[in-house]
Structure formats: C-alpha cells, structure tokens
Design a protein around this motif. Structure first.
Motif, PDB file in Angstrom:
ATOM      1  N   GLY A   1      -9.728   2.343   5.708  1.00  9.64           N
ATOM      2  CA  GLY A   1      -9.568   1.476   4.551  1.00  9.64           C
ATOM      3  C   GLY A   1      -8.654   0.334   4.921  1.00  9.64           C
ATOM      4  O   GLY A   1      -7.504   0.547   5.308  1.00  9.64           O
TER       5      GLY A   1
ATOM      6  N   TYR B   1     -13.906   0.113   2.772  1.00  7.47           N
ATOM      7  CA  TYR B   1     -13.574   1.533   2.849  1.00  7.47           C
ATOM      8  C   TYR B   1     -14.808   2.317   3.291  1.00  7.47           C
ATOM      9  O   TYR B   1     -15.912   2.077   2.789  1.00  7.47           O
TER      10      TYR B   1
ATOM     11  N   PRO C   1     -10.310   7.786   2.723  1.00  2.00           N
ATOM     12  CA  PRO C   1     -11.305   7.104   3.546  1.00  2.00           C
ATOM     13  C   PRO C   1     -11.076   7.343   5.033  1.00  2.00           C
ATOM     14  O   PRO C   1      -9.946   7.545   5.484  1.00  2.00           O
TER      15      PRO C   1
END
Length: 454
Positions: A392, A48, A389
């Motif tokens: 991810g 991430y 994120p």
C-alpha cells in the motif's frame, strides 16, 4: 514471471459517479492557504494490493468498496464536491454532492505475477488507475477522487485511488479510507469524525511571515540544472535492509550513532550519492527538501479528525563540493539543522503567510532532492476487510521520492533519474556501503565523482 515483463490489459466497466448515500449540505467551503498552493494542484495516486481471504469468499470487493464510499461521503461530503476558483486563484469546494469517479475492472493476472517486492513504479500501474499519472493537472470542475477496483484472477484485487492533493494529505486520505472500511463493515459512523477547520491554516491579515522560506525561492542559476524537462528517465528501487543501515551508521561519529534516525541516515546518504551522480559543479548550490507534518503541535494543535493538508517543507542547503567531500555525519547535521528550523509551533502559520504574499507559488525543484518519509505513516496499513495489503503506497515516483517501509525492517527508496545518472548513483551506493568506505567514514566513489569536476 519477472514483474518487469508483466503485461496485461484490464477490462474496465463503464465509469460511474458514486454519490453520498444520504443528504449532505450544499455550501461553499474554503480551502486553507496551505491547501491551495500551486504545488498541490495535482492528483496523488495510492495503490493497494490485497490477497483473497477465506472469510470474504463470495464477496465482490468492488461492491463492498462502492457501498463504503457512498456511506463515507455522507460524512466527508466535500470530497463529493467540485473545486472552484475565486478571484486571486483562491480555491473553494462547492459541495455539490455529485460524487466520486468509480470504475470496476477485471484483469487476467494473479497477484504473484507482480513480483516478490512491490514498490513504485508498480508494474502496469496505468491499467490499475483511472487517470494517466502526472505531476500537474487541472483540478477545478472535476471529481476530486478517482477510484478503480480491479479483480485479479487469483481472487485478490487491487484498489487504486487518485485524490486531489489540494484537498487532503497522506494522513487525511488514510483517515477517509479508514472510514470507508468501517462503514462498509456496518458501522453507523466513522470512529474518527472528520473536521474541516481549514481556517486554522490560513494566512493572517495582513500576512506577516516570521521565518525564512527557501522552499519557495530559486537556487542561484536555477537554469543550470542537470535534469531537463522531457528527458528520458529510468526507475529503480534501492532496498536498505538492517545490514546496509548498520553499515551506514558505522560511518557516523560516535556521538551520532545511537541518536541518528534511519530517515536522517538514508536521506543524507542518498542526497550525496544523487548529487555526485548528476555531476553538479562544486560551487553549485544543492538542496535536500523534506516533508514535515504540522499535526501534533503543543501550542497550536489541529483537532483530531482534521483531514486537510498540514504539511510544510524543510530545506537543507550547501554546495555540491562541500556535500560530497565532507563526512556523512556533516550531511546529517545539515538536515537536523533544517528540521529544527521548521519545528516551531507557528511555522505552518508563517508558511501560509508567505504563500499568500508570494501568490501561492510552487516549491522550487531545481537541484533539489525531495523526500517524503512514509515509514511512520499508516498509509500502507489500510485494511478494507481483506486484511493488511501486500503493498500500500504510491503507484509511481518522479524526481521526488519516498522512504517506504519494507519487510524485514528495511526501507525502500525508489529513485528516478536519467539513465547515465542512474548508473552512477547505483555505483555510488555500492561504494558507499562497502566495508572499506565504512572504515573511512565516506564514500570514495562519491568523493571521486565530485572531485573530478574540481
């Protein structure tokens, strides 16, 4: 800077074991017969990337995540244990409370230097993960989760994990990471309480599979594969945006256009392109294998909070010649039929029975294109307190691949092939998306590639 030219060395601190923040039971917990199949005995990486966030100014992400991990392991205490192997290679978790591997690091690089579009293989992934990437590994007597938090020069950070696949699947690890977030943020208990319940996916006594399971059977002449162990492979990601998907949809017969999902459409197209690129003989059996989630069955539901492996594999089969000379709609029909065959409520039970009878084998990969669809998973939506994120998902890909959601409603399909096959695959994709190809309903390049072997 282009992501492909990115190079840096992460300055790692000393590894430590993060143990549960409170007392936990000491016991042995059996994995299910789906959990301990040979194919899942490896560590799956997920990575991430997070940007800095004004509301988190002054907070060290490594410290926050370490605190959340320790708190979450009180509830998910088997993850802090170690796998042991009983007679018959049956895996159990020894809930020792020893903890998970944790490393904090710093890298003199900014998030923007990783490029505009992050996808597998993530640049310099080896600097952002604790372990070298591998499809197989010893999983007994070692930590079940490895975590590295890498602070970036720009104030963002990278959260890289490698988790033993024998213990959890993608929904399971996502559920655990949600608990890490919640407990790091001050909640006393996770909103979804973990449930073990692995016995629900054990084989019956005696085992009596009631379905055919080609995923654990070799293709004829399996040694006659175009992919050799140790062969040099190259990676390339293919983005299919709304325009490309619409172009492919136009190649379907009218009755299928509205009902065909993007997964079916892209899977069928990529399977054809890949098969032709590898140059199999027209009579060779080729397979498309895909992952199905056994959660949500009406008659055999798994409880909310179950975080073990609840995945099964569907298989579509045909010959290379038929696959690459029939219209795209026919390939979609093959995958639809394969999906229907594994949709029964008791299919996962049959898989468990078959695995035990056959000694928990690996699924077969010769002349097989294996895909996991992550577009409907929330694996990429893990918020650790810094917002969603930037990326991810998997850090790398192998001969098996993923459908990964992309910005703008597209789907990224990473591909890993020998260099000579990658060139052919890219050419087949371009030809298959051309307007002339769309009007004919098939890819002239794909057809030509396979007809050359006839």
């Amino acid at each position: 800077m282009a992501a492909s030219s990115l190079a840096f060395v992460a300055r790692r601190g000393e590894p430590e074991l993060v143990a549960p923040a409170g007392p936990t039971p000491r016991e042995l917990k059996r994995l299910s017969d789906l959990d301990d199949q040979e194919s899942l005995r490896f560590y799956r990486s997920v990575i991430y990337f997070y940007r800095s966030h004004p509301s988190r100014s002054g907070l060290d992400p490594a410290r926050v995540i370490r605190h959340g991990l320790a708190a979450a392991l009180v509830h998910y205490y088997p993850i802090a244990g170690r796998l042991r192997e009983l007679p018959g290679r049956k895996l159990v978790v020894d809930c020792t409370g020893e903890g998970v591997w944790f490393v904090e690091a710093d890298a003199d690089v900014s998030l923007d230097e990783f490029g505009d579009t992050l996808c597998p293989p993530v640049p310099c992934a080896g600097e952002l993960l604790c372990l070298p990437e591998s499809n197989s590994a010893v999983v007994v007597n070692r930590p079940l989760l490895y975590v590295q938090v890498t602070r970036l020069r720009c104030g963002g950070f990278v959260f890289g994990i490698q988790v033993c696949h024998s213990l959890v699947d993608a929904p399971g690890i996502t559920q655990f990471l949600q608990a890490v977030r919640e407990l790091a943020g001050g909640m006393e208990a996770p909103s979804v309480r973990p449930v073990w319940a692995r016995e629900l996916l054990d084989a019956r006594d005696p085992p009596r599979p009631n379905y055919h399971h080609p995923e654990y059977e070799l293709v004829p002449n399996a040694a006659n594969d175009k992919l050799r162990p140790g062969e040099q492979l190259v990676h390339r990601a293919f983005l299919f945006g709304p325009e490309e998907i619409a172009s492919l949809r136009e190649q379907l017969p009218p009755r299928m256009k509205a009902r065909c999902s993007r997964f079916l459409l892209l899977s069928a197209f990529a399977w054809r392109c890949r098969t032709a690129a590898l140059g199999y003989e027209p009579g060779d059996e080729v397979r498309f294998m895909f992952v199905m989630n056994a959660r949500g069955k009406r008659d055999r539901p798994l409880p909310e909070g179950f975080y073990g492996n609840a995945l099964t594999f569907g298989v579509a089969r045909t010959t290379a010649g038929e696959l690459c000379t029939e219209p795209l709609g026919r390939t979609v029909e093959l995958i639809v039929a394969a999906r229907a065959r594994i949709a029964a409520d008791d299919y996962a039970q049959s898989v468990a029975d078959a695995l035990v009878l056959r000694g928990r084998p690996r699924f077969m990969t010769a002349r097989t294109y294996l895909v996991t669809d992550l577009t409907k998973s929330n694996l990429h939506e893990v918020d650790l307190g810094w917002g969603m994120p930037v990326y991810g998902g998997p850090a790398t890909t192998t001969l098996a691949t993923f459908h990964i959601p992309a910005t703008g409603g597209g789907i990224t399909v990473p591909m890993c092939l020998p260099p000579w096959a990658m060139e052919r695959f890219a050419a087949n994709v371009c030809a298959g998306l051309s307007p002339a190809s769309s009007r004919r309903g098939r890819s002239s390049s794909v057809e030509s590639a396979i007809l050359s072997n006839l």
